[in-house]
Design a protein around this motif. Structure first.
Motif, PDB file in Angstrom:
ATOM      1  N   GLY A 178     -72.081  26.443 -84.367  1.00 20.47           N
ATOM      2  CA  GLY A 178     -72.244  27.600 -85.568  1.00 20.47           C
ATOM      3  C   GLY A 178     -73.723  27.621 -85.318  1.00 20.47           C
ATOM      4  N   ALA A 179     -74.078  27.751 -84.390  1.00 23.21           N
ATOM      5  CA  ALA A 179     -75.365  28.339 -84.163  1.00 23.21           C
ATOM      6  C   ALA A 179     -75.272  29.808 -83.465  1.00 23.21           C
ATOM      7  CB  ALA A 179     -75.951  27.483 -82.612  1.00 23.21           C
ATOM      8  N   THR A 180     -76.810  31.082 -83.710  1.00 26.00           N
ATOM      9  CA  THR A 180     -76.478  31.868 -82.849  1.00 26.00           C
ATOM     10  C   THR A 180     -77.109  31.305 -81.169  1.00 26.00           C
ATOM     11  OG1 THR A 180     -78.879  31.622 -83.052  1.00 26.00           O
ATOM     12  CG2 THR A 180     -77.717  32.764 -85.391  1.00 26.00           C
ATOM     13  N   CYS A 181     -76.960  32.611 -80.634  1.00 28.03           N
ATOM     14  CA  CYS A 181     -76.958  32.980 -79.341  1.00 28.03           C
ATOM     15  C   CYS A 181     -77.501  34.867 -79.008  1.00 28.03           C
ATOM     16  CB  CYS A 181     -75.430  32.697 -78.434  1.00 28.03           C
ATOM     17  SG  CYS A 181     -75.851  32.154 -77.097  1.00 28.03           S
ATOM     18  N   ASP A 182     -78.259  34.392 -78.027  1.00 28.42           N
ATOM     19  CA  ASP A 182     -78.484  36.318 -77.715  1.00 28.42           C
ATOM     20  C   ASP A 182     -79.570  36.128 -76.665  1.00 28.42           C
ATOM     21  OD1 ASP A 182     -78.482  37.728 -80.362  1.00 28.42           O
ATOM     22  OD2 ASP A 182     -79.926  35.890 -81.322  1.00 28.42           O
ATOM     23  N   THR A 183     -79.209  36.978 -75.908  1.00 25.66           N
ATOM     24  CA  THR A 183     -79.517  36.803 -74.347  1.00 25.66           C
ATOM     25  C   THR A 183     -79.710  38.635 -73.842  1.00 25.66           C
ATOM     26  OG1 THR A 183     -77.690  35.197 -73.758  1.00 25.66           O
ATOM     27  CG2 THR A 183     -78.628  36.563 -71.803  1.00 25.66           C
ATOM     28  N   ILE A 184     -81.797  38.213 -73.394  1.00 24.43           N
ATOM     29  CA  ILE A 184     -81.591  39.437 -72.839  1.00 24.43           C
ATOM     30  C   ILE A 184     -81.376  39.568 -71.443  1.00 24.43           C
ATOM     31  CG2 ILE A 184     -84.561  40.637 -72.399  1.00 24.43           C
ATOM     32  CD1 ILE A 184     -85.329  38.311 -75.223  1.00 24.43           C
ATOM     33  N   THR A 185     -80.815  40.796 -70.507  1.00 29.50           N
ATOM     34  CA  THR A 185     -80.520  40.994 -69.275  1.00 29.50           C
ATOM     35  C   THR A 185     -81.175  41.906 -68.376  1.00 29.50           C
ATOM     36  OG1 THR A 185     -78.116  39.767 -70.441  1.00 29.50           O
ATOM     37  CG2 THR A 185     -78.096  41.142 -67.771  1.00 29.50           C
TER      38      THR A 185
END
Ligand code: BES
Ligand code: ZN
Ligand code: ZN
Length: 459
Positions: A178-185
């Motif tokens: 239940g964590a959030t995960c975001d990626t800058i690519t």
């Protein structure tokens, strides 16, 4: 693969763990039949010996050799050496392991069930352990499954563990807890001011990226930063074959912070966790960065590239700058950063750096408890001059190479000016099989950190 204790059962085989010097005394309390069986089988109580003893019908009990204190000091998981030899079945420790050693021995036993079987069927140890009453079973299982995750990630070759797959692994973990995960690519790294991550990774087929995971709504703020170089060719300063051979493991720092994050989330520790992984491949192509290039980092410091193989500190620098902007209570970086760390301490001991003496001693103590050896090295200020070239603020690869692990650590510290900082220069690799440790990827530091976190963060 999920590793766990066996369910309690009445049919479990009682296991007596026997110290070499105590064998005779123990035998003198046994019936003649047991005594002669044990003697006839040459059981001496040496570490790694395992013996089933017949009972009236079937197996009566099992014995595991526990050696001497001096011999045990030379092993990390002495009981695992015998456990690996026991036949399939459920065992309960009936005697012989002190309460202090029990949690570590349980970790060693359970992780003996790990095998890297993605590409070939393997046969890990089969004997299953029932959780002793005095241990915190959930805590042990959390440690073991974090370790299995670390090993899987490191063992998976770059062909299946590039930046995309590393991102997917972080997203998978985030989803599980239940964590959030975001990626800058890719080019978005330039737009959002992560120039050095982009520069190091731009020559690779898979775009460079910064993976961010967040978990926990209250409590002290902990930010983990892991080096996610999915393959390190050295770049234009190409590594020779012998040095490049193992470089699939250059995301070992990322794997280790993912493992630590997994434990923190599985145990629901009362803290706010942020995890940052710059994920890149350090490749060779026409657009690769070059020796002599001068980069401007996120923090504004300029860096002269004197060796494209010193890429880890570049991608970490931008991630650490972001970490520091959040002013957390503690920033921890983990990275397979230098060969020099291996020259200093070898493969087994992970060097760490911090300016916080209290944290350092808490960690040293926790490392012993957790059988996860680490050793403090100094942020030696007089060496600062070594990382200052004439025409930029920083030099990524001081000539001469003296104190290479220290100069790399000093380089990273320039990017963490607001937060308490701990840095690990790890190897993340086990060179040959040992009890509880398969040849290949290895966690270094996360279990020591887990044990130290209450003191580090005042939990
Ligand atoms: N990934 C390597 C460090 C490494 C090598 C870790 C072997 C574990 C085992 C890192 O990117 C590197 O190549 N560092 C250079 C730095 C040097 C050029 C200043 C090194 O250690 O030789
Ligand atoms: Zn390198
Ligand atoms: Zn590297």
């Amino acid at each position: 693969m999920t590793l766990s204790f066996a369910a309690p059962s009445d049919g479990a085989i009682p296991l007596h763990v026997i110290e070499q010097s105590e064998l005779e005394g123990w035998l003198s309390d046994q019936p003649d039949a047991v005594r002669s069986w044990v003697e006839a089988n040459g059981f001496t109580g040496a570490i790694g010996q395992a013996l089933l003893v017949p009972g009236v019908d079937g197996v009566g009990m099992a014995l595991a050799g526990y050696g001497t204190a001096a011999k045990r000091a030379r092993k990390r998981f002495p009981l695992a050496a015998a456990a690996e030899k026991l036949p399939e079945g459920a065992y309960r420790i009936a005697s012989g392991v002190g309460d202090d050693a029990l949690p570590t021995e349980c970790v060693g036993w359970l992780i003996g069930g790990y095998a890297f079987d993605r590409y070939k069927k393997q046969s890990p140890a089969k004997a299953r352990l029932i959780a002793p009453d005095s241990v915190d079973a959930a805590r042990i299982e959390a440690q073991v499954n974090a370790e299995a995750l670390i090993r899987d990630l490191v063992n998976t070759p770059a062909s299946d563990m590039g930046p995309e797959a590393l991102q997917a692994a972080a997203e998978g973990l985030a989803g599980e807890f239940g964590a959030t995960c975001d990626t800058i690519t890719g080019d978005a790294l330039l737009a959002q001011n992560f120039p050095m991550i982009h520069t190091v990774g731009r020559a690779a087929e898979q775009a460079p990226r910064l993976i961010e995971m967040n978990w926990g709504a209250s409590g002290p703020k902990l930010t983990l930063v892991g080096k996610g170089v999915c393959f390190d060719t050295g770049g234009l300063d190409l590594k020779p074959a012998a040095a490049m051979g193992l470089m699939k493991k250059d995301m070992g720092g990322a794997a280790n912070v993912l493992g630590l994050a997994r434990m923190i989330m599985a145990l629901e520790l009362p803290l706010q966790l942020r995890m940052l992984i710059p994920a890149v491949e350090n490749s060779v192509a026409g657009n690769a960065f070059r020796p002599g290039d001068i980069l401007t980092s996120r923090k504004g410091l300029t860096v002269e590239i004197n060796n494209t193989d010193a890429e880890g500190r570049l991608v970490l620098a931008d991630a650490l700058a972001l970490a520091d902007e959040g002013a957390p209570d503690l920033v921890i970086s983990m990275a397979t950063l230098t060969g020099a760390a291996r020259v200093a301490l070898g493969a087994d001991l992970a060097p760490f750096y911090t300016d916080d003496d209290t944290a350092a001693s808490a960690l040293a103590q926790a490392a012993i408890e957790a059988a996860d050896p680490v050793w403090r090295m100094p942020f030696h200020e007089p060496y600062e001059a070594l990382i200052e070239p004439g025409i930029a603020d920083l030099d990524n690869a001081p000539s001469g190479g003296f104190a290479g692990s220290i100069t790399a650590a000093l380089f990273l510290r320039r990017f963490v000016t607001e937060s308490r900082y701990l840095h690990f220069d790890i190897y993340a690799w086990q060179r040959s099989k040992e009890p509880g440790r398969t040849k290949g990827g290895l966690g270094q530091g996360p279990r020591a950190l887990l044990a130290a976190l209450p003191e580090l963060l005042g939990l």
